[in-house]
Design an enzyme around this catalytic site. Structure first.
Site, PDB file in Angstrom:
ATOM      1  N   HIS A   1      13.398   8.778 -16.539  1.00  0.00           N
ATOM      2  CA  HIS A   1      12.558   7.616 -16.186  1.00  0.00           C
ATOM      3  C   HIS A   1      11.558   7.285 -17.282  1.00  0.00           C
ATOM      4  O   HIS A   1      11.396   6.124 -17.662  1.00  0.00           O
ATOM      5  CB  HIS A   1      11.808   7.855 -14.873  1.00  0.00           C
ATOM      6  CG  HIS A   1      12.503   7.262 -13.696  1.00  0.00           C
ATOM      7  ND1 HIS A   1      12.774   5.932 -13.586  1.00  0.00           N
ATOM      8  CD2 HIS A   1      12.994   7.832 -12.568  1.00  0.00           C
ATOM      9  CE1 HIS A   1      13.411   5.696 -12.442  1.00  0.00           C
ATOM     10  NE2 HIS A   1      13.554   6.821 -11.812  1.00  0.00           N
TER      11      HIS A   1
ATOM     12  N   HIS B   1     -24.622  -5.261  23.778  1.00  0.00           N
ATOM     13  CA  HIS B   1     -23.271  -4.804  24.128  1.00  0.00           C
ATOM     14  C   HIS B   1     -23.188  -4.495  25.621  1.00  0.00           C
ATOM     15  O   HIS B   1     -22.200  -4.790  26.276  1.00  0.00           O
ATOM     16  CB  HIS B   1     -22.916  -3.530  23.341  1.00  0.00           C
ATOM     17  CG  HIS B   1     -22.521  -3.772  21.919  1.00  0.00           C
ATOM     18  ND1 HIS B   1     -23.388  -4.255  20.981  1.00  0.00           N
ATOM     19  CD2 HIS B   1     -21.326  -3.603  21.282  1.00  0.00           C
ATOM     20  CE1 HIS B   1     -22.747  -4.360  19.816  1.00  0.00           C
ATOM     21  NE2 HIS B   1     -21.501  -3.974  19.971  1.00  0.00           N
TER      22      HIS B   1
ATOM     23  N   GLN C   1      15.578  12.193 -12.930  1.00  0.00           N
ATOM     24  CA  GLN C   1      14.146  11.931 -12.879  1.00  0.00           C
ATOM     25  C   GLN C   1      13.540  11.925 -14.278  1.00  0.00           C
ATOM     26  O   GLN C   1      12.739  11.070 -14.625  1.00  0.00           O
ATOM     27  CB  GLN C   1      13.452  12.992 -12.015  1.00  0.00           C
ATOM     28  CG  GLN C   1      12.028  12.651 -11.667  1.00  0.00           C
ATOM     29  CD  GLN C   1      11.952  11.317 -10.959  1.00  0.00           C
ATOM     30  OE1 GLN C   1      12.717  11.029 -10.067  1.00  0.00           O
ATOM     31  NE2 GLN C   1      11.045  10.462 -11.402  1.00  0.00           N
TER      32      GLN C   1
ATOM     33  N   GLU D   1     -26.122   4.185  22.826  1.00  0.00           N
ATOM     34  CA  GLU D   1     -26.127   3.822  21.402  1.00  0.00           C
ATOM     35  C   GLU D   1     -27.227   2.789  21.101  1.00  0.00           C
ATOM     36  O   GLU D   1     -27.294   2.264  19.991  1.00  0.00           O
ATOM     37  CB  GLU D   1     -24.748   3.297  20.976  1.00  0.00           C
ATOM     38  CG  GLU D   1     -23.693   4.395  20.888  1.00  0.00           C
ATOM     39  CD  GLU D   1     -22.419   3.972  20.137  1.00  0.00           C
ATOM     40  OE1 GLU D   1     -22.315   2.788  19.757  1.00  0.00           O
ATOM     41  OE2 GLU D   1     -21.548   4.840  19.932  1.00  0.00           O
TER      42      GLU D   1
ATOM     43  N   GLU E   1       6.711  13.229  -4.915  1.00  0.00           N
ATOM     44  CA  GLU E   1       7.222  11.907  -4.546  1.00  0.00           C
ATOM     45  C   GLU E   1       8.623  12.049  -3.938  1.00  0.00           C
ATOM     46  O   GLU E   1       8.895  11.551  -2.859  1.00  0.00           O
ATOM     47  CB  GLU E   1       7.269  11.040  -5.813  1.00  0.00           C
ATOM     48  CG  GLU E   1       7.740   9.630  -5.572  1.00  0.00           C
ATOM     49  CD  GLU E   1       8.017   8.889  -6.879  1.00  0.00           C
ATOM     50  OE1 GLU E   1       8.032   9.543  -7.954  1.00  0.00           O
ATOM     51  OE2 GLU E   1       8.244   7.677  -6.824  1.00  0.00           O
ATOM     52  N   HIS E   2       9.513  12.743  -4.679  1.00  0.00           N
ATOM     53  CA  HIS E   2      10.868  13.001  -4.188  1.00  0.00           C
ATOM     54  C   HIS E   2      11.033  14.505  -4.022  1.00  0.00           C
ATOM     55  O   HIS E   2      10.652  15.270  -4.906  1.00  0.00           O
ATOM     56  CB  HIS E   2      11.926  12.542  -5.191  1.00  0.00           C
ATOM     57  CG  HIS E   2      11.815  11.106  -5.586  1.00  0.00           C
ATOM     58  ND1 HIS E   2      11.165  10.693  -6.729  1.00  0.00           N
ATOM     59  CD2 HIS E   2      12.281   9.985  -4.986  1.00  0.00           C
ATOM     60  CE1 HIS E   2      11.233   9.370  -6.817  1.00  0.00           C
ATOM     61  NE2 HIS E   2      11.899   8.909  -5.785  1.00  0.00           N
TER      62      HIS E   2
ATOM     63  N   ASP F   1      17.210   5.934  -4.510  1.00  0.00           N
ATOM     64  CA  ASP F   1      16.685   4.996  -5.506  1.00  0.00           C
ATOM     65  C   ASP F   1      17.363   3.633  -5.392  1.00  0.00           C
ATOM     66  O   ASP F   1      16.767   2.604  -5.707  1.00  0.00           O
ATOM     67  CB  ASP F   1      16.941   5.531  -6.931  1.00  0.00           C
ATOM     68  CG  ASP F   1      16.019   6.677  -7.291  1.00  0.00           C
ATOM     69  OD1 ASP F   1      14.979   6.822  -6.616  1.00  0.00           O
ATOM     70  OD2 ASP F   1      16.327   7.426  -8.229  1.00  0.00           O
TER      71      ASP F   1
ATOM     72  N   GLN G   1      -2.083  -9.540 -16.860  1.00  0.00           N
ATOM     73  CA  GLN G   1      -2.304 -10.979 -16.648  1.00  0.00           C
ATOM     74  C   GLN G   1      -1.551 -11.471 -15.403  1.00  0.00           C
ATOM     75  O   GLN G   1      -2.032 -12.348 -14.680  1.00  0.00           O
ATOM     76  CB  GLN G   1      -1.963 -11.801 -17.894  1.00  0.00           C
ATOM     77  CG  GLN G   1      -0.527 -11.741 -18.380  1.00  0.00           C
ATOM     78  CD  GLN G   1      -0.273 -10.581 -19.346  1.00  0.00           C
ATOM     79  OE1 GLN G   1      -0.975  -9.568 -19.335  1.00  0.00           O
ATOM     80  NE2 GLN G   1       0.754 -10.713 -20.163  1.00  0.00           N
TER      81      GLN G   1
ATOM     82  N   ASN H   1       3.331  -0.348 -15.787  1.00  0.00           N
ATOM     83  CA  ASN H   1       2.737   0.607 -16.712  1.00  0.00           C
ATOM     84  C   ASN H   1       1.262   0.832 -16.337  1.00  0.00           C
ATOM     85  O   ASN H   1       0.787   0.344 -15.318  1.00  0.00           O
ATOM     86  CB  ASN H   1       2.884   0.124 -18.162  1.00  0.00           C
ATOM     87  CG  ASN H   1       2.196  -1.223 -18.374  1.00  0.00           C
ATOM     88  OD1 ASN H   1       1.306  -1.614 -17.612  1.00  0.00           O
ATOM     89  ND2 ASN H   1       2.607  -1.936 -19.400  1.00  0.00           N
TER      90      ASN H   1
END
Lengths: 430, 430
Positions: free
Chosen positions: A258, A415, A255, A410, A322-323, A356, A186, A209
């Site tokens: 998490h 143009h 890690q 073209e 990622e890391h 981090d 929302q 999430n």
């Protein structure tokens, strides 16, 4: 952690698979929320806040007095820590600003680009167990440096209708005035469409999430941009015998704590090293408050024995973590071989948690293999780079024939005309 | 063009609306194509090429002999033009490379970022009436500078199973070896999943019709990145009495001839100027080979009389045009006011077609209002910027307490431990 020894290249693909996300029901629910928020604005936000967060709010906007209260609730020690981190983050992200360089591509043709802030941005900060005020720094500070004019921050209220004081303190510290107690899909819907209270924005940042992540993807359909596609967090550590098993274990666990869907990969060229690290993991795990979460994450995790550090780096590039932590001898000499990663930590004294929180680099990074084609969040994420060109009479004379020929080939004659008409006007001009 | 005079701000929103796209049937068809290509690979590509392009192909890959043939078919004049444009584009895009800057955020904490090429990229070049070899330059050259290892180019075959020679010549000129005769959503599906012939890529670039555009959006669900969300092309011209009506008309028409869904906006502070430009449009339109297309595009287009150039710039920022031409006195002095645009052309001798072909800037730009939150394609689009950090013992001592406090406040104790364990090991280290 599952253990693997000298896997064949043909097995790499399955070793690099991320834990599957269960997306059932998610799509229809989020679409429903979006349609209600689009139609009914604040009324829909109230409805879903009661439904999902279990609290009835008269006003979503955090008041001045709530900010004052939050300031009192945060310890002076933590305030100083947040300020120090904020200075480092500001320093590093300020260095990413691009200087204007005017390039004369041929005589009389001047091209350059200039950065302009994205005017209206939304920052989403998840609620839940860990109050991620550090993410407020990571997104708010570059937005600030870029000069984004309107920054709206959304975070879900707790059961008492409050946002964690450290989040409020941090947002206030970096000058964010519009803070809203709204979470979930929302909140993303509110930022996408705008409501009576929530402003419509041009780009939405921040983790969340699966509902929030799906909602951000959906926002793309309404001309809103997003930072990066998000997925569960992950770290890959490459260790050799010079690494300190205690240190490596602590990084892997930081890690793993998490979330149950986090993923942790350990690569080493030494079996002894892997064994030592595993022993340390068991030892440290027992003491962790979030050990139940970490345990489940470790079940999705792998330690892999490979023949050399070079092979480990090759595997890492294939995985695109990622890391990436290089707990190996002379780590810096391997950086040029790293092709796919979000953020890289070199040597024994560069734990992931430094990045981090406080070293200065951003912690909003590409997961789930997106490090192959996406960068993490940086100052660039908050600006557009607009190209400019200024062509003189000499310039169009130098360039004109080329444009005419190409446009004609073209079959775009208008143009071509746009140039011919100018060249003609310059025929008697010397 | 529809004419408007001094509209109120409340009318701006509707004036800025883009022509609606009809997306009926598109979604289910493209999803069907994707699912077939994922399952049946080349077999599905053959099926759809026969169905949509009306040609049966044994081999999608363009052969060496087809390249040789194409080289013969392109005139020397056009070859030179393409080479000159290519040099300008290379020069400008090379200037976008980022220098490595190591920032010591606090003593002993070194942070920097380095660019790495996206390894596997796909370039889509539409077929149809206008053979867009210029787009091959715009996408191939920065891919080249970035160092992308595998570049796959897809373009639909004509009824004889051929790709336009200028496209093949250009692709060959910049070293693209893998050229495939496949178009439409089946090409995007091929690049997304990989088939026996087509390589799977990490990012897909290039314009296309609504099917291709939708297919690129769909590719995002399969961890493939895309350049920018695409929509019909558009130009906004701000003119004053110093502009040359002939020039402005030619620029508006060069946009209008792109397609019936192109949009053209003229803003001026002078009614006389608008009238003059409209007369010129009529005159030039009559001579254009693509006048039927341009006529329809002009029906979607607007000329708007505003009270001042400042107001016109405000309107332009609100509209966020793909191309913005400032045909006004002292155009360069207004650049700092431009906040939303893809690419900006300053003064009377900077026609849009210069940027479309040869000045050096990129012509793959954000449309449909995305200039509010997206940049056009640049060297940045072909790289990831990876952050690195190297923290010394002194560094972790300086930073440690801050990280510990923040991690603790976020209730992430394993994050804290990763630092504490290192600080402890350094207690007797001076």
């Amino acid at each position: 952690m599952k253990q693997y020894k000298y896997p064949q290249f043909s097995e790499w693909k399955s070793l690099c698979e991320r834990p599957l996300q269960n997306q059932k029901n998610l799509e229809s629910q989020v679409k429903q929320v979006f349609s209600e928020v689009e139609k009914n604005g604040d009324k829909a936000l109230k409805f879903y806040t009661e439904k999902f967060d279990g609290v009835v709010l008269d006003d979503f906007k955090v008041s001045e007095s709530e900010i004052l209260e939050a300031k009192k609730l945060v310890s002076d020690e933590l305030k100083s820590a947040i300020k120090m981190a904020s200075e480092n983050i500001r320093k590093f992200h300020s260095s990413q600003a691009e200087e204007k360089k005017i390039i004369e591509t041929i005589e009389g043709v001047f091209c350059w680009r200039e950065s302009r802030a994205i005017e209206n941005i939304g920052i989403y900060i998840p609620g839940g167990t860990a109050p991620l005020f550090s993410t407020v720094l990571m997104l708010g500070i570059p937005a600030n440096i870029a000069g984004c004019q309107n920054i709206a921050l959304c975070s879900p209220p707790d059961i008492n209708g409050k946002i964690n004081p450290a989040i409020l303190f941090t947002a206030n510290l970096i000058g964010i005035k519009n803070i809203f107690k709204i979470g979930g899909s929302q909140a993303i819907g509110g930022l996408t469409f705008g409501t009576e209270t929530i402003p419509k924005v041009d780009k939405i940042f921040g983790p969340g999430n699966q509902y929030v992540t799906f909602a951000k993807q959906l926002a793309l359909n309404y001309n809103v941009a997003i930072d990066i596609p998000a997925g569960p967090s992950e770290v890959l550590v490459i260790a050799d015998e010079t690494s300190v098993p205690e240190f490596v274990a602590s990084d892997l666990l930081s890690q793993a704590e998490h979330g149950t869907d986090s993923q942790v990969i350990l690569l080493s060229n030494s079996e002894k090293n892997i064994d030592g690290i595993n022993i340390e993991i068991e030892k440290q795990l027992a003491e962790l408050p979030r050990k139940e979460i970490a345990k489940i994450a470790l079940q999705n995790s792998k330690s892999i024995l490979l023949s050399s550090i070079d092979e480990a780096i090759e595997f890492s590039n294939y995985y695109a973590p990622e890391h990436l932590i290089l707990a190996i001898e002379d780590a810096e000499s391997f950086t040029s071989q790293i092709t796919n990663a979000g953020s890289v930590f070199l040597g024994n004294y560069s734990p992931e948690s430094a990045g981090d929180y406080a070293s200065g680099t951003n912690h909003t990074l590409p997961t789930n293999g997106f490090a192959k084609n996406c960068s993490g969040v940086s100052l660039d994420s908050f600006v557009k780079k607009i190209t400019f060109q200024n062509i003189t009479k000499t310039g169009i004379k130098n360039l004109g024939k080329t444009i005419e020929l190409m446009a004609e080939a073209e079959e775009l004659i208008a143009h071509k005309n746009a140039v011919s008409i100018r060249l003609k006007s310059l025929e008697n001009d010397n």
